[in-house]
Write a protein that holds these residues in place. Sequence first.
Motif, mmCIF file in Angstrom:
data_model
loop_
_atom_site.group_PDB
_atom_site.id
_atom_site.type_symbol
_atom_site.label_atom_id
_atom_site.label_comp_id
_atom_site.label_asym_id
_atom_site.label_seq_id
_atom_site.Cartn_x
_atom_site.Cartn_y
_atom_site.Cartn_z
ATOM 1 N N ASP A 407 0.772 -1.241 0.000
ATOM 2 C CA ASP A 407 0.000 0.000 0.000
ATOM 3 C C ASP A 407 0.804 1.294 0.000
ATOM 4 O O ASP A 407 0.458 2.215 -0.743
ATOM 5 N N VAL A 408 1.873 1.445 0.796
ATOM 6 C CA VAL A 408 2.423 2.782 1.054
ATOM 7 C C VAL A 408 3.559 3.170 0.113
ATOM 8 O O VAL A 408 4.176 4.228 0.296
ATOM 9 N N HIS A 409 3.882 2.343 -0.887
ATOM 10 C CA HIS A 409 4.828 2.709 -1.949
ATOM 11 C C HIS A 409 6.243 2.969 -1.434
ATOM 12 O O HIS A 409 6.984 3.767 -2.019
ATOM 13 N N SER A 410 6.621 2.316 -0.358
ATOM 14 C CA SER A 410 7.971 2.414 0.172
ATOM 15 C C SER A 410 8.211 1.241 1.114
ATOM 16 O O SER A 410 7.269 0.621 1.608
ATOM 17 N N HIS A 411 9.484 0.946 1.325
ATOM 18 C CA HIS A 411 9.871 -0.135 2.230
ATOM 19 C C HIS A 411 9.906 0.376 3.669
ATOM 20 O O HIS A 411 10.483 1.438 3.953
ATOM 21 N N TRP A 412 9.334 -0.416 4.583
ATOM 22 C CA TRP A 412 9.402 -0.132 6.016
ATOM 23 C C TRP A 412 9.575 -1.454 6.762
ATOM 24 O O TRP A 412 9.138 -2.508 6.287
ATOM 25 N N ALA A 413 10.156 -1.403 7.937
ATOM 26 C CA ALA A 413 10.202 -2.556 8.835
ATOM 27 C C ALA A 413 10.112 -2.050 10.266
ATOM 28 O O ALA A 413 10.717 -1.022 10.612
ATOM 29 N N GLY A 414 9.350 -2.765 11.084
ATOM 30 C CA GLY A 414 9.203 -2.335 12.465
ATOM 31 C C GLY A 414 8.679 -3.446 13.349
ATOM 32 O O GLY A 414 8.381 -4.556 12.896
ATOM 33 N N PHE A 462 13.349 0.753 9.910
ATOM 34 C CA PHE A 462 13.932 0.827 8.572
ATOM 35 C C PHE A 462 12.979 1.509 7.608
ATOM 36 O O PHE A 462 11.758 1.350 7.704
ATOM 37 N N PHE A 463 13.570 2.265 6.664
ATOM 38 C CA PHE A 463 12.810 2.882 5.569
ATOM 39 C C PHE A 463 13.683 2.936 4.325
ATOM 40 O O PHE A 463 14.892 3.178 4.397
ATOM 41 N N ASN A 464 13.068 2.706 3.163
ATOM 42 C CA ASN A 464 13.687 2.980 1.874
ATOM 43 C C ASN A 464 12.583 3.376 0.915
ATOM 44 O O ASN A 464 11.549 2.707 0.839
ATOM 45 N N GLY A 465 12.790 4.457 0.159
ATOM 46 C CA GLY A 465 11.724 5.010 -0.660
ATOM 47 C C GLY A 465 11.791 4.690 -2.129
ATOM 48 O O GLY A 465 11.125 5.349 -2.934
ATOM 49 N N ARG A 466 12.590 3.680 -2.518
ATOM 50 C CA ARG A 466 12.627 3.257 -3.913
ATOM 51 C C ARG A 466 11.544 2.220 -4.186
ATOM 52 O O ARG A 466 10.885 1.701 -3.294
ATOM 53 N N ARG A 467 11.359 1.883 -5.472
ATOM 54 C CA ARG A 467 10.443 0.811 -5.860
ATOM 55 C C ARG A 467 11.132 -0.532 -5.655
ATOM 56 O O ARG A 467 12.359 -0.620 -5.598
ATOM 57 N N GLY A 468 10.341 -1.621 -5.578
ATOM 58 C CA GLY A 468 10.962 -2.931 -5.430
ATOM 59 C C GLY A 468 10.051 -3.975 -4.830
ATOM 60 O O GLY A 468 8.834 -3.955 -5.024
ATOM 61 N N TYR A 469 10.643 -4.868 -4.063
ATOM 62 C CA TYR A 469 9.934 -6.006 -3.485
ATOM 63 C C TYR A 469 10.744 -6.507 -2.301
ATOM 64 O O TYR A 469 11.861 -6.034 -2.038
ATOM 65 N N VAL A 470 10.183 -7.436 -1.563
ATOM 66 C CA VAL A 470 10.874 -8.082 -0.444
ATOM 67 C C VAL A 470 11.025 -9.561 -0.766
ATOM 68 O O VAL A 470 10.078 -10.196 -1.239
ATOM 69 N N ARG A 471 12.199 -10.100 -0.527
ATOM 70 C CA ARG A 471 12.376 -11.539 -0.631
ATOM 71 C C ARG A 471 12.774 -12.071 0.736
ATOM 72 O O ARG A 471 13.530 -11.446 1.476
ATOM 73 N N ALA A 472 12.232 -13.216 1.072
ATOM 74 C CA ALA A 472 12.432 -13.772 2.407
ATOM 75 C C ALA A 472 12.667 -15.273 2.292
ATOM 76 O O ALA A 472 12.129 -15.935 1.398
ATOM 77 N N ARG A 473 13.450 -15.783 3.209
ATOM 78 C CA ARG A 473 13.690 -17.225 3.315
ATOM 79 C C ARG A 473 13.336 -17.648 4.726
ATOM 80 O O ARG A 473 13.916 -17.148 5.702
ATOM 81 N N LEU A 474 12.392 -18.582 4.833
ATOM 82 C CA LEU A 474 11.906 -19.022 6.140
ATOM 83 C C LEU A 474 12.304 -20.467 6.379
ATOM 84 O O LEU A 474 12.067 -21.346 5.536
#
Length: 514
Positions: A407-414, A462-474
């Motif tokens: 939704d928010v068009h940027s990377h965040w983590a918290g 964490f914040f980053n305002g570029r376009r992209g995606y998240v990849r995760a390994r569980l």
Amino acid sequence: MITRRALFAGGAGLGLSAALGATPVRAAARRAPLSDPFQLGVASGEPAHDGVVLWTRLAMDPIALDGFGGMPDRPVPVQWQLAKDENFRHVVRRGTEVARRDAAHSVHVELDGLDPGAEYFYRFRAEGELSPAGRTLTAPAPGTRGRPLNLSFTSCADYQSGWFTPYRRMAEDQPDLIAFLGDYIYEYGDYRHPVRDQAGGECLDLAGYRVRHAQHKADPDSRLAHAVAPWVVVWDDHDIENAWAGDVPGRPGTPFLRRRAAAFQAYWENMPLRRAQRPDGAAARLHRSIRWGEVANLHLLDTRQYRDPYACTGRNGTVGAGCLERFEPGRTILGRDQEAWLDDRLRRSRATWDLLGQQVFFMQMDWAGGPGEGYSNEGWDGYVASRDRLTAAVGAYERNAVVLTGDVHSHWAGEVRRDHRDPGSEPVAVELVTSSVTSAGDGLDEYPDTRALLAENPHVKFFNGRRGYVRARLTQREMRAEFRSLSRVSAPGAPAYTSGSFVIEPGRPALNPA
């Protein structure tokens, strides 16, 4: 066909435009031979331990404005094959489905009886033409603990705002599963200065939504990402209408339920969804769970269809500390039935990880960046009691919960507190927010107010305002998440880089820098 070797050489089976990655879809669609009915590619989705959904939609002219893709007004038999190998020497299942005009000549092959934890390849044939091949996977069998989950997720793909290069970069990672967390299309009409021209104006009827979906699917980077791994999807507002909430349109005065029914129908036609998700008019059950052995459960949530109206203003936006309506105990963003369903899923879960795939900011976020307070009434801050009930369940059932958000068009983590109003409240979950595919343009790594916002919200890491995606390994031991960013989408071909990386450990809902 898609092979591992050819994938990195530029997307075999998808044509020269895919290899170049820079051909406008409008031009590509017009140049393609009218005898080719597979210009929207292929896809798979909804993996279970014994099955998966295979999808295609026939279109000889994807952006024909009547929404029927240039297809004849008759049913079309579509043959399909499922093989153990990418050369289709070991075909294990085959059959024929009928693509019908009333479903925009889409095909949903819902398979069961497959091997768990297996890789398969599939393709279709219709009108004498063979489709590109796709790769899919089934989930590991229940009780399986040793098979990791390689998951990529993203959101918000506005065709006019840029090139879909993030899709290509996701495909190059060859994940086990791709989750799309809302705003797969944008319903808007034409922009004044678009990066790319889209077909049609504002989506208001079934034909309009069908055309918009078709143009997205015909994009070569989109086709590659859909063909490389199974997808799971949930909608947000722009898939229907900006800022809608329950039965209330974002723009008063529109015949909203008729519009919503059209958008729901087009969404199902164009996604690899099961029959259980097929809409009934303006209603559809999209919340469901994907089980990946005993490593993870991915619970996909619908935060739009059942929510109460926006607090205080009746419109989406930022509200101050004086907005007490957002704390009312009866307010819900999921609806009572979906809340009860999710509570039951968490209570019964035996997986190491419970992922909550949803659309809008979950953790508290003061956007004012100063002595005042400002909270989004569109996210879970507008439905505090609903969030409190969910965090209480996560804590009571001792689940390792990770909220996946778009939704928010940027990377965040918290880190998600049990009660954000209590400064001493301990974290019960973490939240990973993906940026957009294209929405909001190229963006910046950091904006002028970024550091002030992070200081105002110390649980946000964490914040980053570029376009992209998240990849995760569980795995059983940890979840490793990398925020993948691209410097531009205003031109095709940008590489992806890791702008942030975190490790989460079971029993410790905290973000540890990797």
